[in-house]
Design a protein around this motif. Structure first.
Motif: not given
Length: 997
Positions: A221, A266, A269, A347, A349, A375, A379
């Protein structure tokens, strides 16, 4: 009066104070910033790390504790929520795994500091889930306060059973560090790790430094900080497309590197590492402003399917940015790994795609688009995926199809694309689950169908109803208002209602909360003074609008919406000319295609097929059969068994018997009524019929004379609704009647030659009734079932109970199989012999099958191969003693039996050991040896679930004496038995249609 004014002022002031407080509490969001250092030990399969968390309390509440997720502990034992769900879903890899292959998190030593003060040790309390703890704060955390939490941690990396894991020296490191649970206006959300059901985490920044051997390629990430690592990846990308450039990798062997990733806004990770990957990099410009670095990593053996993977990433980036909102990050990455939790996992990115060895190139592109799209829906829009999975998976699947609909390799909204067949099949049997249901409440199959397939099509329906412009405006407003926040369904609904000129309450209040399937039907079309009047029927009562289209003979179309309705609605097309057809628009996710057009009709097809087009279909396919009396039989199977299933079903197989030179056959007609609420799930009205020869004789004549039976059996089956969606219990109550006509055969004595010869002797009409309750629990381990049954005929009555239990060993596909039977017989006739054929028996063969429910090759044969066929009913014994005038183990009072089989633990061979024991009321008196028990044991060879062969080894002295006297030669071969376990023909499950004889 003054006192009243003061009271009024106080009341108004309190109201505004309360309203202000409520408004302040209405939405707030914690912030969690993370600094993590971690080292990969690829020899001992460990992660050794340290985390520093800055926790900002933006809640209006004082916190005395914080829930933490320790997700690697989900793999620590077979007593976790993950394990329980996996086993329920039939996934047992982790359950049978070795201790060294499981995962865990330990070495935690929490310390907390507030406002720069010295750190204080903090203890934690274990919850009922080993992957959730409650961290006890040394000091209360006030609203607006901030604390720093630190701890070392160690992770034992499991084999890849779900998401976190390893395969050889390939690593999928996700859900791997101590992570605070979300605290929002609805409270704490400490959710255990599950394979079926995703996550909910707080937003913040991540600064993660990963130390690992230098020859690993690592993707994670956020943004890599080391220029040397970025330059190495660029050189790998420039290398030959389908092979590993050893010169770029060998020089790094034996060295160690640290790669640092940074990202803001975010909520998770993850990182992935592999030495084998090929790398492809490029950039994409979003909205002419934001340059995003694309990295794609895949295995060399699958390189042919990944050649255009970068293009698939670009397609997703442009499609989602244009329709939803601009991508805010600077990197997007896709890697291939050994994921076991679905085809891909997202997850921030970075996304991982499971091994694509068995996939087509177009399917790889489809998964890439879907996972990159997350994302946005997961995300950037951080909904609670566990409670409301449709907000991410359902909406994201809608946009995946939108992006792919112009893709030459993978269709988007084709009516047959994706899992629509499964959606249609579950719709037809009323086995859908409401779209807005928590992820862990879905049956395993429904999780994919209702969330991904159904909800995406519901979104397309909503888009068509609102209009593309209003729908897009609503989605962009949703994105702008809720990016980097935690929206709930009511937040999504409020924005869409505000942007729609039409009332869309039907979508949120009915469609998303109902399990009813979608089934509109185009009814009568009549000439109207304004054009054509069309009646549209709503077959399931699901409140929703329908879009109906009139197609002219020139190919022009005119489409019109009904208002949301539940029963019947009429619409008028202002069109004076003739039309070619009037149809329900394909944008409506209607499973029942055959009634979606004014141009129906009957269509004849060969073999089997689907109902995924217009008209009513009948299928015709060749049919074969055989029994000892009729010989080989051939004919046609005429049926309407399709996907999706019809409520009215039939399957009829007329056959010509080449041995008896007569016609035979079998068939069933049924109609199922479904209920979407209440005690009953459905009622099936059924009629079974068959006719075959069951006896023949050529005694003293040159040809055979056959006797046949004709059977008609009406039945009503009540299926009781499951107690909850994921229940493995199925309960049915059956009421069945039988009319059976049996040809009689007489034998006349001819005084001219003193010989007996057979002749047709008329027929007998027999009537029976049966009441049966069955309870089946098909759970993965130790499944069981029981049935209680009552039968009645003119001369007898029976009641019985049968129990079946499989006791699983701690080894794959190895178990102890136990069957118990208890039966009680009642004679209703003064003629003792009138009920002889109905008596309880230890060995059930064709002679005992007076209801003609089973399939026998030689129903009344007493000697030879066909006489060795048995059924596992009543006593469940295998050795037949048909050549005795009064076969062993028959009772006109009561019978108890126990049947045991065990798989062999050492080999994966289709062999079991079996043992049977039984006793009955008059066994001691009727046994030649005066024994009160009969028993037998031997070896079973089972060939699938339909055929078993039983080889005797030991048995009661009565059985042994029978074999010695009846079979002086080849005794072992002649006492081998076999059973054909076709059971009941489940037309509503599209089981094989086999002809009972």
């Amino acid at each position: 009066m003054a006192l009243n004014i003061k009271a009024l002022v106080f009341t108004v002031g309190f109201f505004f104070l309360y309203a202000f407080s409520f408004g302040q509490r209405g939405y707030w969001q914690q912030r969690v910033d993370n600094d993590i250092t971690v080292q990969l030990d690829d020899q001992q399969q460990l992660l050794r790390g340290h985390i520093r968390i800055m926790y900002q309390n933006n809640a209006p509440d004082t916190l005395s504790f914080i829930y933490f997720h320790l997700y690697p502990n989900a793999y620590s034992s077979d007593r976790t929520a993950y394990e329980r769900q996996a086993v329920e879903n039939g996934e047992t890899d982790h359950y049978f795994s070795e201790p060294e292959d499981r995962g865990a998190m330990d070495s935690l030593q929490f310390a907390i500091s507030a406002d720069g003060e010295s750190f204080k040790n903090a203890g934690f309390v274990q919850t009922k889930d080993p992957d959730i703890i409650r961290l006890i704060l040394p000091e209360p955390l006030l609203p607006g306060g901030k604390i720093e939490i630190t701890t070392p941690f160690r992770v034992k990396i499991p084999l890849t059973f779900s998401r976190l894991g390893r395969y050889e020296q390939s690593y999928q490191i996700s859900q791997w560090f101590p992570k605070p649970a979300v605290y929002d206006a609805k409270g704490w959300h400490p959710i255990p790790y599950l394979d079926q059901g995703e996550f909910y985490s707080e937003y913040g920044s991540y600064n993660v430094a990963v130390t690992l051997p230098a020859d690993y390629i690592i993707m994670g990430t956020g943004n890599i900080q080391e220029p040397s690592e970025l330059e190495w990846l660029s050189r790998l990308s420039a290398a030959k497309a389908d092979s590993v450039d050893a010169s770029l990798r060998d020089s790094r062997a034996g060295k160690v590197k640290t790669v640092t990733f940074k990202e803001d806004n975010v909520h998770d990770f993850a990182w992935f590492a592999d030495k084998r990957w090929l790398v492809k990099e490029d950039t994409v410009l979003i909205n002419g402003e934001q340059e995003v670095r694309i990295s794609v990593c895949y295995l060399p053996e699958n390189s042919g399917k990944w050649q255009k993977s970068v293009d698939a990433v670009k397609k997703a980036m442009h499609g989602y940015s244009d329709r939803v909102g601009a991508y805010p990050y600077h990197t997007v990455k896709v890697v291939e790994g050994s994921l076991k939790a679905g085809g891909g996992m997202e997850y921030p990115t970075v996304t991982i795609i499971g091994n694509t060895k068995g996939m087509k190139e177009g399917d790889v592109h489809k998964v890439i688009v879907h996972e990159v799209g997350h994302n946005w829906f997961y995300g950037i829009l951080g909904s609670n995926e566990r409670l409301h999975p449709w907000l991410d998976e359902g909406i994201n699947s809608y946009y995946e199809k939108e992006v792919l609909q112009t893709d030459s390799m993978q269709s988007g909204w084709g009516k047959m694309s994706g899992g629509f067949w499964v959606y249609a099949a579950l719709s037809a049997t009323h086995n859908l689950v409401p779209a807005d249901t928590a992820a862990d409440l879905y049956p395993h199959l429904n999780y994919g169908v209702d969330i991904y397939q159904k909800t995406s099509r519901y979104m397309k329906w909503l888009e068509a109803y609102m209009g593309r412009a209003q729908f897009d405006a609503a989605m962009k407003s949703y994105f702008d208002n809720w990016k980097f926040r935690h929206p709930y369904p009511e937040d999504f609904a409020a924005i869409f209602r505000a942007h729609s000129e039409k009332n869309i309450d039907w979508f949120f209040d009915a469609l998303m909360k109902s399990s009813r399937p979608v089934d509109f039907a185009i009814g009568p079309v009549r000439k109207h003074d304004k054009g054509w009047e069309v009646t549209v029927h709503n077959r399931t009562g699901l409140l929703a609008p329908a879009l109906v289209c009139l197609y002219s003979e020139k190919g022009d179309s005119l489409c019109q919406w009904t208002k949301p309705f539940t029963d019947e609605e009429k619409i008028v097309f202002d069109y004076e000319g003739d039309y070619e057809k009037i149809v329900l628009a394909h944008v409506i996710p209607d499973y029942n295609f055959k009634n979606n057009t004014s141009r129906g009709g009957l269509r004849i097809r060969s073999f089997f097929g689907s109902n995924m087009d217009e008209g009513t279909k009948i299928w015709i396919t060749p049919a074969l059969g055989f029994n000892y009396y009729d010989g080989f039989m051939a004919g046609l199977l005429v049926h309407n068994l399709t996907i999706p299933l019809n409520k009215f079903q039939f399957a009829v197989a007329p056959l010509f018997a080449f041995g008896s030179k007569t016609f035979a056959g079998t068939g069933r007609v049924s109609y199922t009524s479904y209920f979407d609420e209440g005690l009953l799930h459905d009622i099936e009205w059924r009629m079974d019929g068959k006719t075959f020869s069951y006896y023949k004789s050529n005694l003293n004549i040159p040809h055979y004379i056959e006797s046949r039976f004709v059977k008609l059996a009406p039945e009503v089956i009540f299926t009781i609704r499951k107690p909850y969606w994921r229940s493995s219990v199925e309960r049915k109550l059956s009421v069945k009647g039988y009319w059976i006509r049996e040809d009689n055969m007489g034998f006349s004595f001819d005084p001219s030659d003193s010989l007996y010869r057979p002749y047709p002797g008329g027929y007998s009409d027999l009537f029976y009734g049966r009441l049966r309750y069955t309870h089946v629990n098909s759970r993965t381990f130790n499944p069981f079932s029981y049935a209680v049954e009552g039968q009645v005929g003119e001369t007898f009555a029976k009641i019985s109970a049968e129990v079946n239990l499989r006791v699983d060993y701690h080894a794959r596909n190895k178990a102890l199989h136990i069957r118990g039977y208890a039966g009680k017989f009642f004679t209703l006739s003064k003629d003792i012999r009138a009920a002889d054929r109905y008596r309880l028996t230890t060995t059930y063969s064709g002679k005992n099958d007076y209801l003609y429910d089973e399939t026998y090759l030689g129903r009344t044969v007493r000697t030879g191969f066909y006489a060795q066929q048995v059924s596992i009913k009543e006593g469940g014994f295998k050795l037949n003693t048909l050549q005795y005038g009064a076969p062993l183990g028959m009772s006109d009072n009561w019978l108890l039996a126990l049947n045991i089989k065990t798989d062999l633990p050492l080999w994966n061979l289709p062999i079991r050991l079996f043992a049977d024991v039984a006793t009955c009321s008059n066994m001691k008196e009727n046994s030649p040896n005066g024994a009160s028990l009969l028993y037998e044991a031997g070896v079973e060879l089972y060939l699938g679930s339909f055929l078993s062969v039983y080889l005797p080894v030991v048995s009661s002295k009565d059985f042994t004496d029978y074999g010695n006297s009846i079979y002086p030669q080849n005794r072992f071969l002649k006492t081998i038995a076999f059973s054909i376990q076709l059971g009941d023909i489940q037309m509503n499950k599209l089981s094989s249609f086999i002809f009972g004889m």
